[in-house]
Design a protein around this motif. Structure first.
Motif, PDB file in Angstrom:
ATOM      1  N   VAL A  30      -6.786   4.347  -4.072  1.00 55.61           N
ATOM      2  CA  VAL A  30      -7.056   2.938  -4.391  1.00 55.61           C
ATOM      3  C   VAL A  30      -5.750   2.347  -4.934  1.00 55.61           C
ATOM      4  CG1 VAL A  30      -8.451   1.355  -5.779  1.00 55.61           C
ATOM      5  CG2 VAL A  30      -9.461   3.482  -4.951  1.00 55.61           C
ATOM      6  N   GLY A  31      -5.520   1.070  -4.672  1.00 56.18           N
ATOM      7  CA  GLY A  31      -4.297   0.421  -5.126  1.00 56.18           C
ATOM      8  C   GLY A  31      -4.093   0.533  -6.630  1.00 56.18           C
ATOM      9  N   ALA A  32      -2.809   0.617  -7.031  1.00 57.90           N
ATOM     10  CA  ALA A  32      -2.481   0.844  -8.436  1.00 57.90           C
ATOM     11  C   ALA A  32      -3.004  -0.269  -9.333  1.00 57.90           C
ATOM     12  CB  ALA A  32      -0.969   0.988  -8.594  1.00 57.90           C
ATOM     13  N   GLU A  33      -2.897  -1.531  -8.868  1.00 54.32           N
ATOM     14  CA  GLU A  33      -3.363  -2.659  -9.691  1.00 54.32           C
ATOM     15  C   GLU A  33      -4.877  -2.615  -9.873  1.00 54.32           C
ATOM     16  OE1 GLU A  33      -3.300  -5.636 -12.223  1.00 54.32           O
ATOM     17  OE2 GLU A  33      -1.490  -4.706 -11.378  1.00 54.32           O
ATOM     18  N   THR A  34      -5.580  -2.242  -8.810  1.00 50.98           N
ATOM     19  CA  THR A  34      -7.043  -2.129  -8.891  1.00 50.98           C
ATOM     20  C   THR A  34      -7.433  -1.015  -9.858  1.00 50.98           C
ATOM     21  OG1 THR A  34      -7.300  -2.913  -6.622  1.00 50.98           O
ATOM     22  CG2 THR A  34      -9.146  -1.692  -7.566  1.00 50.98           C
ATOM     23  N   VAL A  35      -6.705   0.097  -9.781  1.00 50.24           N
ATOM     24  CA  VAL A  35      -6.978   1.214 -10.692  1.00 50.24           C
ATOM     25  C   VAL A  35      -6.811   0.766 -12.138  1.00 50.24           C
ATOM     26  CG1 VAL A  35      -6.160   3.474 -11.489  1.00 50.24           C
ATOM     27  CG2 VAL A  35      -6.403   3.020  -9.043  1.00 50.24           C
ATOM     28  N   ARG A  36      -5.726   0.067 -12.440  1.00 51.22           N
ATOM     29  CA  ARG A  36      -5.485  -0.396 -13.807  1.00 51.22           C
ATOM     30  C   ARG A  36      -6.595  -1.341 -14.267  1.00 51.22           C
ATOM     31  NH1 ARG A  36       0.031  -0.200 -12.202  1.00 51.22           N
ATOM     32  NH2 ARG A  36      -0.050  -2.354 -11.426  1.00 51.22           N
ATOM     33  N   THR A  37      -7.021  -2.251 -13.374  1.00 52.28           N
ATOM     34  CA  THR A  37      -8.056  -3.229 -13.731  1.00 52.28           C
ATOM     35  C   THR A  37      -9.386  -2.537 -14.026  1.00 52.28           C
ATOM     36  OG1 THR A  37      -7.009  -4.917 -12.333  1.00 52.28           O
ATOM     37  CG2 THR A  37      -9.326  -5.244 -12.913  1.00 52.28           C
TER      38      THR A  37
END
Length: 343
Positions: A30-37
């Motif tokens: 999963v995309g890094a930004e999505t993971v952080r969110t």
């Protein structure tokens, strides 16, 4: 408070439930930004995964049962620690049982773990022969790996140190330092580590002295036995006491010094395993270091590769290289500092 669900995290993060599930389970990229969110939302809400629900969905429990012969042996806690770290990294939890060196209790502990639906088993068997039936039956039901000790060929996957290589390192070291009258203090019974270390001594000691293979005393893997064995061997004045583990060596070293022996001047003392006690003895013990981290990593790897009810003909046996750690119990302190270790 109501339980925080995946749907709550999805609403808070603005992502779908499927995406949240993938992020938190780590099952797909999963995309890094999505993971952080998603992770930020989960932390803010206090989300905790429901392992019971996950087990019902996947028909797995995420648990591995670990059965030890006796937790009081200091070598085993260090191995448990490394195993727990290796399995936790794979998302698995470890359930621990101690069978107090009793194969009947060991079989009961194995049965209890199977009843709890563990996904796999790790086992340090009490005895090569008496543990075999219960181990073989369990290996037919779940992935099972034997550690440190075996139960004979073809019973289960196994990973252990090369005990023969370790004993050869000890014998070569003693020969290089001029020892010619060794004796061996080990453990009776058919635990494979005890048998292999004794056999390796008997096979290699003749190079130092043709009569050395017959100088063997057997008891158990304990400090008390090491003390008692020192009383038995010291009247014949060996110049090296080779012990099957560090507990025996610590007891032998203590008693030899009480008897007035000069260690290492008159007699060298060596152990096996390199538990923390080895470095604290006076003098510090020369010993064979087991690669505990590698043992744990290899066991985890074998478990992940072994499907349940796999063909017994495909069993794997892994032997890892040991390392000799030279300390003051076999050579003077200044010489020990300069010695090189092999492995």
């Amino acid at each position: 408070m109501a339980e925080v669900t995946l749907r709550d995290v999805a609403l808070a993060s603005g992502c779908s439930v499927a995406t949240v599930s993938r992020v938190l389970a780590g099952t797909r990229p999963v995309g890094a930004e999505t993971v952080r969110t998603v992770r930020a939302a989960a932390e803010r809400l206090g989300y905790r995964p429901n392992h019971v629900a996950r087990a019902l969905r996947s028909r797995t429990t995420g648990t591995v049962g670990l059965v030890l012969p006796q937790i009081t042996n200091p070598f085993f806690p260090s191995l448990v620690r490394e195993l727990e770290h290796a399995l936790h990294a794979e998302g698995r939890a470890v359930l621990l049982a101690d069978c107090d060196d009793d194969p009947v209790t060991e079989a009961a502990r194995i049965g209890a773990f199977l009843g709890r639906q563990v996904d796999a088993l790790l086992l340090i068997p009490v005895d090569e022969r008496r543990s075999r039936e219960a181990v073989a039956a369990a290996a037919a039901q779940v992935p099972l790996v034997l550690l440190d000790r075996g139960c004979g060929p073809g019973v289960a996957d196994s990973v252990a140190v090369d005990n023969a290589a370790g004993m050869a390192l000890v014998l070569d070291h003693l020969a290089a330092t001029g020892r010619r009258r060794p004796c061996f203090v080990g453990a009776a019974g058919t635990a494979s580590a005890a048998v292999e270390r004794r056999a390796a001594y008997e096979a290699g000691a003749a190079a130092l002295d043709p009569t050395a293979p017959g100088r063997v005393e057997l008891g158990d893997f304990s400090v008390a036995w090491g003390r008692a064995a020192a009383d038995r061997v010291w009247p014949s004045r060996p110049d090296a006491v080779i012990c099957a583990n560090d507990l025996i060596a610590a007891g032998a070293l203590q008693r030899l010094r009480q008897l007035g022996a000069d260690v290492p001047g008159e007699v060298a003392v060596t152990g096996f395993d390199d538990i923390p006690l080895a470095g604290l003895a006076d003098p510090a013990l020369t010993t064979v270091r087991q690669p505990v981290g590698e043992l744990a990593a290899e066991a985890a790897r074998l478990l992940s590769r072994r499907p349940a009810a796999a063909d017994p003909a495909s069993r794997h046996t892994v032997r890892l290289a040991p390392q000799l750690v030279v300390r003051g119990s076999s050579v003077p302190v200044d010489a020990a500092a300069d010695a090189t270790a092999g492995g």
